[in-house]
Design an enzyme around this catalytic site. Structure first.
Site, PDB file in Angstrom:
ATOM      1  N   ASP A   1       0.817  -1.224   0.000  1.00  0.00           N
ATOM      2  CA  ASP A   1       0.000   0.000   0.000  1.00  0.00           C
ATOM      3  C   ASP A   1       0.850   1.273   0.000  1.00  0.00           C
ATOM      4  OD1 ASP A   1       1.053  -0.032   2.520  1.00  0.00           O
ATOM      5  OD2 ASP A   1      -0.861   0.079   3.580  1.00  0.00           O
TER       6      ASP A   1
ATOM      7  N   LYS B   1      11.697  42.961  -2.622  1.00  0.00           N
ATOM      8  CA  LYS B   1      10.843  41.996  -3.332  1.00  0.00           C
ATOM      9  C   LYS B   1       9.480  41.954  -2.651  1.00  0.00           C
ATOM     10  CE  LYS B   1      11.337  37.459  -2.521  1.00  0.00           C
ATOM     11  NZ  LYS B   1      11.994  36.144  -2.508  1.00  0.00           N
TER      12      LYS B   1
HETATM   13  C1  R5P Z   1      12.885  33.782   0.077  1.00  0.00           C
HETATM   14  O1  R5P Z   1      12.746  34.349   1.144  1.00  0.00           O
HETATM   15  C2  R5P Z   1      14.060  32.911  -0.229  1.00  0.00           C
HETATM   16  O2  R5P Z   1      15.224  33.399   0.355  1.00  0.00           O
HETATM   17  C3  R5P Z   1      14.248  32.722  -1.716  1.00  0.00           C
HETATM   18  O3  R5P Z   1      14.527  33.983  -2.292  1.00  0.00           O
HETATM   19  C4  R5P Z   1      13.008  32.195  -2.361  1.00  0.00           C
HETATM   20  O4  R5P Z   1      12.441  31.191  -1.601  1.00  0.00           O
HETATM   21  C5  R5P Z   1      13.310  31.662  -3.733  1.00  0.00           C
HETATM   22  O5  R5P Z   1      12.161  31.131  -4.286  1.00  0.00           O
HETATM   23  P1  R5P Z   1      11.868  31.206  -5.839  1.00  0.00           P
HETATM   24  O6  R5P Z   1      13.076  30.640  -6.531  1.00  0.00           O
HETATM   25  O7  R5P Z   1      10.647  30.359  -6.027  1.00  0.00           O
HETATM   26  O8  R5P Z   1      11.628  32.632  -6.174  1.00  0.00           O
END
Ligand code: R5P
Length: 304
Positions: free
Chosen positions: A37, A192
């Site tokens: 399973d 960001k």
């Molecule tokens: C965010 O806080 C992390 O430090 C990375 O920048 C992030 O997780 C990267 O994820 P992705 O490649 O999906 O943008």
């Protein structure tokens, strides 16, 4: 005869073999079979009584499967009375869920920490957790390694002209500041924004610092979908950067990350082998450097 045993789960066997080779041991035998399973049934086939036992497992591809594996291996080992049992986690999946971003969500990193403790690991060796505060989620000691020195060596080998270190988001400033300090170059921070209603979606807004004519070295802990890096690289080039290099501790490369990263204005991407891609594609411009020496030194420190 070494007085410890090293086992590996199935997530990163090449790295485990590399570490074992450096330490002059062979990996302990464990049968990781499954019932019809799908239930996992680990069977430890070594005498672990009174020994220090290490279990290496990256909580990656697929996270849930490997979390279950390390938990059940831990339970199997501790039932045979080892002296000590240490989890070696080159990549800790779920670490990025280290806070409740909105009401109704879990703090998953803490759940993983508890899971490892319940499985009776007495210590953790981890590499570049998403943030230092995650160490505090564990009530057992955590030897928190970082790959900065080996990543930094790669950057130095490139002999870049006019380099600057870039943090792709405010959360990564400490990591980037450390690299900038080591390389003795300026630090630039990018702002960001993440969209909570859309998974893995982000957008870069602002660059704080001068990148005109510079070789931009972006440092991040994880590359998952690659969106953070792709957007950062595009913005940096638009702002006049000469070239973009990316270094990161963990390369996940989820979804269409490889195509997007290869198409982006990035000269090269350097990651460690904390995650085994198990035949899945990786970006063509990726170079992988090994953390085997780092891990084996940590194991030696714990055994001593
Ligand atoms: C965010 O806080 C992390 O430090 C990375 O920048 C992030 O997780 C990267 O994820 P992705 O490649 O999906 O943008």
């Amino acid at each position: 005869m070494k007085d410890f045993l090293l086992f590996s789960g199935s997530s990163n066997i090449p790295l485990a073999h590399e570490v074992a080779k450096i330490l002059g041991v062979t990996l302990g035998t464990v049968d990781l079979s499954r019932f019809a399973d799908g239930e996992l049934r680990p069977w430890i086939q070594e005498d672990v009584r009174d020994k220090t036992v290490f279990v290496l497992e990256s909580l990656s591809h697929s996270m849930d499967e490997h979390i279950m594996e390390i938990a059940l291996m831990g339970d199997a080992i501790r039932r045979s009375a080892p002296k000590n049992m240490i989890a070696v986690i080159p990549y800790m999946g779920y670490a990025r869920q280290d806070k409740q971003h909105r009401i109704g969500e879990p703090i998953s990193a803490r759940v993983i920490a508890k899971f490892l403790e319940v499985s009776k690991y007495k210590e953790i060796i981890a590499l570049d957790l998403h943030n230092d505060a995650i160490v505090g989620f564990f009530q057992i000691p955590v030897l928190h390694l970082n790959a900065l020195s080996i990543l930094q060596e790669e950057v130095l080998k490139m002999n870049l002209s006019d380099p600057v270190v870039i943090s792709p988001d405010v959360g990564g400033v400490k990591r980037a500041r450390n690299l900038a300090y080591q390389l003795d170059v300026p630090l630039v921070v990018m702002e960001k924004k993440r969209f909570l209603d859309k998974h893995d979606t982000s957008e870069t807004f602002e660059i704080i610092g001068n990148v005109q004519g510079k070789s931009a070295v972006i440092i991040d802990d994880v590359i998952s979908t690659g969106q953070t890096i792709v957007h950062s690289a595009e913005s940096l080039m638009e702002a006049g950067a000469k070239k973009v290099i990316v270094i990161a501790s963990h390369g996940i490369f989820a979804g269409s990350a490889c195509e997007n990263l290869d198409a982006a204005p990035i000269e090269s991407i350097i990651v460690t082998n904390s995650i085994n891609h198990m035949g899945h594609p990786t970006p063509k411009k990726m170079k992988e450097i090994s953390i085997a020496h780092l891990i084996s030194q940590a194991i030696t420190t714990v055994v001593r």
